[in-house]
Design an enzyme around this catalytic site. Structure first.
Site, PDB file in Angstrom:
ATOM      1  N   ASP A 162      53.023  71.129  18.419  1.00  0.00           N
ATOM      2  CA  ASP A 162      54.004  70.573  17.753  1.00  0.00           C
ATOM      3  C   ASP A 162      53.398  69.593  17.048  1.00  0.00           C
ATOM      4  O   ASP A 162      52.968  68.410  17.490  1.00  0.00           O
ATOM      5  CB  ASP A 162      55.177  69.953  18.397  1.00  0.00           C
ATOM      6  CG  ASP A 162      56.338  69.468  17.920  1.00  0.00           C
ATOM      7  OD1 ASP A 162      56.086  68.823  16.922  1.00  0.00           O
ATOM      8  OD2 ASP A 162      57.311  69.633  18.189  1.00  0.00           O
ATOM      9  N   HIS A 163      53.212  69.684  15.601  1.00  0.00           N
ATOM     10  CA  HIS A 163      52.310  68.851  15.110  1.00  0.00           C
ATOM     11  C   HIS A 163      52.839  67.298  14.806  1.00  0.00           C
ATOM     12  O   HIS A 163      51.999  66.422  14.585  1.00  0.00           O
ATOM     13  CB  HIS A 163      51.688  69.431  13.626  1.00  0.00           C
ATOM     14  CG  HIS A 163      52.889  69.175  12.576  1.00  0.00           C
ATOM     15  ND1 HIS A 163      54.024  70.165  12.443  1.00  0.00           N
ATOM     16  CD2 HIS A 163      52.972  68.374  11.564  1.00  0.00           C
ATOM     17  CE1 HIS A 163      54.346  69.910  11.230  1.00  0.00           C
ATOM     18  NE2 HIS A 163      54.171  68.742  10.767  1.00  0.00           N
ATOM     19  N   HIS A 172      60.375  69.547  16.473  1.00  0.00           N
ATOM     20  CA  HIS A 172      60.023  68.167  16.016  1.00  0.00           C
ATOM     21  C   HIS A 172      60.951  67.205  16.343  1.00  0.00           C
ATOM     22  O   HIS A 172      60.659  66.139  16.995  1.00  0.00           O
ATOM     23  CB  HIS A 172      59.569  68.114  14.437  1.00  0.00           C
ATOM     24  CG  HIS A 172      58.828  69.259  14.030  1.00  0.00           C
ATOM     25  ND1 HIS A 172      57.565  69.395  14.785  1.00  0.00           N
ATOM     26  CD2 HIS A 172      59.002  69.714  12.883  1.00  0.00           C
ATOM     27  CE1 HIS A 172      57.074  70.735  14.132  1.00  0.00           C
ATOM     28  NE2 HIS A 172      57.886  70.729  12.953  1.00  0.00           N
TER      29      HIS A 172
HETATM   30  C1  BG6 Z   1      57.033  72.513  10.090  1.00  0.00           C
HETATM   31  C2  BG6 Z   1      58.170  73.159   9.420  1.00  0.00           C
HETATM   32  O1  BG6 Z   1      56.746  72.689  11.455  1.00  0.00           O
HETATM   33  O2  BG6 Z   1      57.303  71.114   9.473  1.00  0.00           O
HETATM   34  C3  BG6 Z   1      58.098  73.189   7.897  1.00  0.00           C
HETATM   35  O3  BG6 Z   1      57.906  74.795   9.715  1.00  0.00           O
HETATM   36  C4  BG6 Z   1      58.238  71.460   7.578  1.00  0.00           C
HETATM   37  O4  BG6 Z   1      59.422  73.816   7.145  1.00  0.00           O
HETATM   38  C5  BG6 Z   1      57.190  70.945   8.130  1.00  0.00           C
HETATM   39  O5  BG6 Z   1      57.918  71.476   6.094  1.00  0.00           O
HETATM   40  C6  BG6 Z   1      57.422  69.438   8.080  1.00  0.00           C
HETATM   41  O6  BG6 Z   1      56.289  68.801   8.410  1.00  0.00           O
HETATM   42  P1  BG6 Z   1      55.784  67.461   7.771  1.00  0.00           P
HETATM   43  O7  BG6 Z   1      54.535  66.855   8.755  1.00  0.00           O
HETATM   44  O8  BG6 Z   1      55.538  67.426   6.406  1.00  0.00           O
HETATM   45  O9  BG6 Z   1      56.776  66.561   8.203  1.00  0.00           O
END
Ligand code: BG6
Length: 495
Positions: free
Chosen positions: A180-181, A243
């Site tokens: 989960d980045h 997230h």
């Molecule tokens: C991803 C989603 O997990 O997170 C995307 O699949 C989204 O749809 C992205 O754009 C958002 O990540 P960040 O780091 O740009 O807030």
């Protein structure tokens, strides 16, 4: 292993010709190399269907790291660690050939048999690839073998259970790193530090002193070239299930007794278990869904979601929700979340609103009371701001809101790769803290499934917010019904 060690491993990237590898993984590995987190004892094997050669692959890696700011002269030395193998996930001989290559590289780079299998590919391949890796002996090494998987981890609870069982027949839970980045983001990791290293917050961090918490993750982009996946997912599955709930868990968890993976995860799991389940009839009281129509984003007209998709759709590109955590600490405190595509600004922010003092002696501008806020900004800046009241200079006993702020710039381009950089490194060190445990995945799906089911039953009236806005009006009413409002997070008028 302590943090100064340089872990050794061969990283096998499935889906190495794809977007994630190019935009996130190669630059992250480069940064680990550049800042000495990994030494020279590593290799990266890219596998995918295309008939590329090592040379083509290395060229692509060079381009990718150049875009991330790497100087030209480092390219050859870095990419000499990269190898490519055309691969058919269904074909036995592909696995045998890969095993042969890994043995050869393990000899050359002395990586001790440590293998990281990174599945940056469509989720239907997660199970088959994991099982084939095991069946063809790619896990039989002297070192560790770890499986890293991207989302989506299933489509709902039952598909996630099936996927998990499939993977678990080949890899143990402590070998599975579910990405989960958001958990790799600097300021998301900072939530725990701000809470647990500061008495002035942690003592007040409960329903006696906090009135509500708001978590926003708004995006200006539409669904771009991901419409096929996105239309089957929607914002609830794409952002909330993972997230948003992870951020809520970090904000609401009890202090762990130690900073170990198990202790932290177990506190997060307790929060997810305490989430008040949403009955089908009550969905409208807790959740708001939206889909963007045409509008103006960053001074340019953009089409609506249905136009982009080429057909009408009930898929939500926006979700706002009120989450209640039914435990001693949080009883009665709403956690409001909102996330969406094609909104006014790209912002990821948490606002903690403290309760008003019992009696306001000092009137501020227009007699308004200004509650204390703690704002944690994850994007575009990284920082913490505390909103206080102080004396307005002059002779009258008037107060005015002031802000104590700590911020530093985190440009879009470096924010996310940095998250991947940390997560890749953690995986090589065997630290699972910032990856999602199966229990968290299962509880999150169980929570949002009832919402998805209720939405599925009742068609939506879309579009209901113009591109370039902060979402549908119903999201404002959600808070107004409780006597609150969304705090501005974009720095400009938000309607
Ligand atoms: C991803 C989603 O997990 O997170 C995307 O699949 C989204 O749809 C992205 O754009 C958002 O990540 P960040 O780091 O740009 O807030």
């Amino acid at each position: 292993m302590n943090n100064h060690d340089q872990p050794k491993a061969v990283i096998v990237i499935f889906g190495a010709t794809g977007d994630l590898a190019k935009r996130k993984l190669f630059p992250s590995i480069y940064k680990l190399f550049q800042n000495g987190r990994i030494g020279h004892d590593f290799a990266v094997v890219g596998v995918a269907r295309r008939p590329w050669t090592n040379d083509i692959f290395r060229e692509k890696v060079c381009e990718s790291i150049a875009n991330a700011g790497a100087p030209e002269e480092v390219c050859d030395a870095f990419t000499s660690h990269f190898y490519y193998q055309p691969f058919d996930v269904q074909d036995e001989s592909s696995y045998q050939a890969l095993d042969g290559l890994l043995h050869e590289l393990e000899g050359r780079y002395e990586t001790g048999g440590n293998r990281m299998f990174y599945l940056a590919m469509a989720p239907e391949f997660f199970g088959p690839v994991a099982n084939n890796l095991e069946a063809h002996g790619l896990k039989d090494t002297d070192g560790w073998t770890r499986l890293v998987i991207e989302k989506p981890f299933g489509h709902d609870l039952s598909s996630a259970i099936a996927l998990n069982e499939d993977i678990r027949s080949a890899f143990a839970e402590d070998e599975i790193y579910r990405i989960d980045h958001y958990l790799g983001k600097e300021m998301v990791q900072n939530i725990e530090v701000i809470r647990f290293a500061n008495g002035i917050f942690e003592h007040l961090w409960n329903n006696r002193f906090i009135s509500n918490i708001q978590v926003t993750s708004s995006e200006t982009v539409g669904v771009e070239d991901r419409a096929r996946y996105y239309d089957t997912a929607g914002a609830n599955r794409d952002m909330v299930q993972n997230h948003m709930l992870q951020m809520v868990a970090l904000l609401a968890m009890e202090p762990p007794i130690k900073l170990t993976t198990d202790e932290i995860r177990s506190e997060k799991v307790k929060v997810l278990r305490a989430l008040r389940p949403i009955d089908a009839e009550a969905v409208g009281d807790y959740f708001v869904r939206g889909q963007y129509g045409p509008g103006e984003v960053d001074d340019a007209m953009v089409p609506g979601y249905a136009e982009e998709l080429g057909q009408a759709s009930d898929t939500e590109t926006y979700v706002a929700a009120k989450l209640m955590i039914d435990n001693y600490r949080w009883a009665g405190v709403p956690f409001y979340i909102r996330t969406g595509k094609r909104m006014k600004a790209k912002v990821t922010k948490i606002v903690v609103e403290f309760k008003d003092i019992p009696m306001n002696l000092y009137y501020a501008d227009g007699n308004a009371q200004h509650p204390n806020l703690l704002v944690i900004t994850i994007h575009p800046n990284e920082g913490v701001t505390l909103h206080l009241n102080a004396k307005k200079p002059g002779t009258k006993p008037e107060a005015k809101p002031i802000q104590l702020a700590y911020t530093h710039d985190a440009e879009n381009a470096i924010n996310t790769p940095e998250a991947y950089e940390k997560l890749l490194y953690d995986c090589m060190l065997g630290d699972m803290t910032n990856f999602t445990h199966w229990d968290e995945v299962a509880l999150s799906w169980a929570f949002i499934d009832s919402v998805s089911a209720a939405w599925h039953e009742n068609g939506a009236e879309f579009p209901n917010y113009p591109a370039g806005s902060m979402g549908p009006e119903a999201a404002n009413q959600l808070l107004e019904a409780d006597g609150f409002h969304w705090w501005h997070v974009t720095g400009k008028e938000e309607k």
